[in-house]
Scaffold this motif. Structure first.
Motif: not given
Length: 317
Positions: A2-4, A10-12, A100-106, A116-119
């Motif tokens: 898991i990485r935060a 956006y790039d991630r 998942t996280g707080s980031y809207n895709w906007t 975001v975290i990417i698990a």
């Protein structure tokens, strides 16, 4: 692993989406389609299956038309309650990566303090989000019969109600094996509408077993993913079996089901020091239609007004 991430989110997202091989399931509150058009087109060209659940508001109305003609399954979500949001921001990739996280895709999201975290390969976590996505699909695809039940058991109530199937323990004291209760959402009025005594048929007892198995972290990634997918399928099948069997047996659909169980902290004194103790029980809700999920609690206790349902006694006014 898991990485935060707090910057260059956006790039991630684009980088992680680009690695998808089979499927992408996205549930998002707001999305600017032009930001992800190239990435999505590349995925579709490679045969990746894409499903998008989104908050059904004006800002997102151009999402589906923007991708018109693409092979994407869309699920516009209109929350049941006025002023409520569909506020998810998660994505499941190939049943093995979760974002998942707080980031809207906007576009505006990149200007704020977001995360975001990417698990990767956290399969128990992925399984929980897979259940949530399937519940969202069921919410969107549900029919209006869920909204047709009103409480008429108490004068002037008229609150929406739901049908709760309660499985009672075969301990010699339970008044029935199964009871279907119509429960008022607002005031918790309850009426027993169907019931069945104990018989030799124990199909519900078999289906109510827990299916979770311990996971050995030393297993290969492929083995752990396969195990998660089996568990997920078994859990969904178990829900559908109990819903279908109950509807067939009692001639009516149910909106939730649960079992009467003794509380963990059940044995305590209520005698003011006399030493007499007795067990307390509650209804542990094992499944709820997502339409009622915000009003049907995870457990129903006598302290909250469900005592007669727990004891299987008809309500009196």
């Amino acid at each position: 692993m898991i990485r935060a991430h707090f910057e260059s989110i956006y790039d991630r997202l684009i980088e992680t989406l680009g690695k998808a091989r089979h499927s992408v399931r996205l549930s998002v509150a707001w999305m600017n389609p032009e930001l992800f058009s190239d990435a999505i087109d590349n995925l579709l060209d490679r045969g990746v299956q894409i499903a998008i659940a989104y908050y059904n508001v004006l800002a997102n109305r151009r999402l589906k038309p923007y991708f018109h003609g693409r092979r994407i399954n869309f699920y516009p979500v209109t929350p049941r309650w006025y002023g409520a949001y569909m506020h998810h921001k998660f994505c499941i990739i190939d049943d093995e990566v979760l974002i998942t996280g707080s980031y809207n895709w906007t576009k505006n999201a990149a200007r704020g303090f977001e995360n975001v975290i990417i698990a990767e390969h956290e399969f128990e976590l992925v399984k929980q989000y897979k259940h949530e996505f399937e519940d969202i699909k069921a919410f969107v695809n549900g029919d209006d019969t869920r909204q047709s039940k009103l409480c008429f058991e108490h004068p002037h109530c008229r609150s929406e109600a739901y049908h709760l199937a309660v499985f009672y323990p075969n301990d010699g004291n339970a008044p029935m094996a199964t009871g279907i209760w119509q429960v008022c959402e607002r005031h918790r009025h309850a009426k027993l509408v169907r019931s069945e005594p104990y018989t030799a048929d124990d199909e519900f007892e078999v289906e109510r077993e827990d299916f979770d198995e311990p996971t050995d972290r030393a297993d290969s990634i492929e083995a752990r993913q396969a195990k998660m997918l089996r568990e997920f399928a078994t859990q969904r099948e178990s829900i559908e079996f109990i819903k279908g069997a109950t509807a067939k047996r009692f001639g009516m659909p149910i909106d939730a089901y649960g079992s009467v169980r003794m509380k963990d902290e059940a044995l305590h004194s209520k005698s003011g020091g006399s030493g007499f103790v007795f067990p307390e029980y509650e209804i542990v809700v094992q499944w709820r239609d997502v339409y009622y999920r915000k009003t049907v609690p995870e457990s129903l206790s006598a302290d909250d007004g469900y005592g007669r349902v727990i004891r299987g006694k008809e309500w009196t006014w």
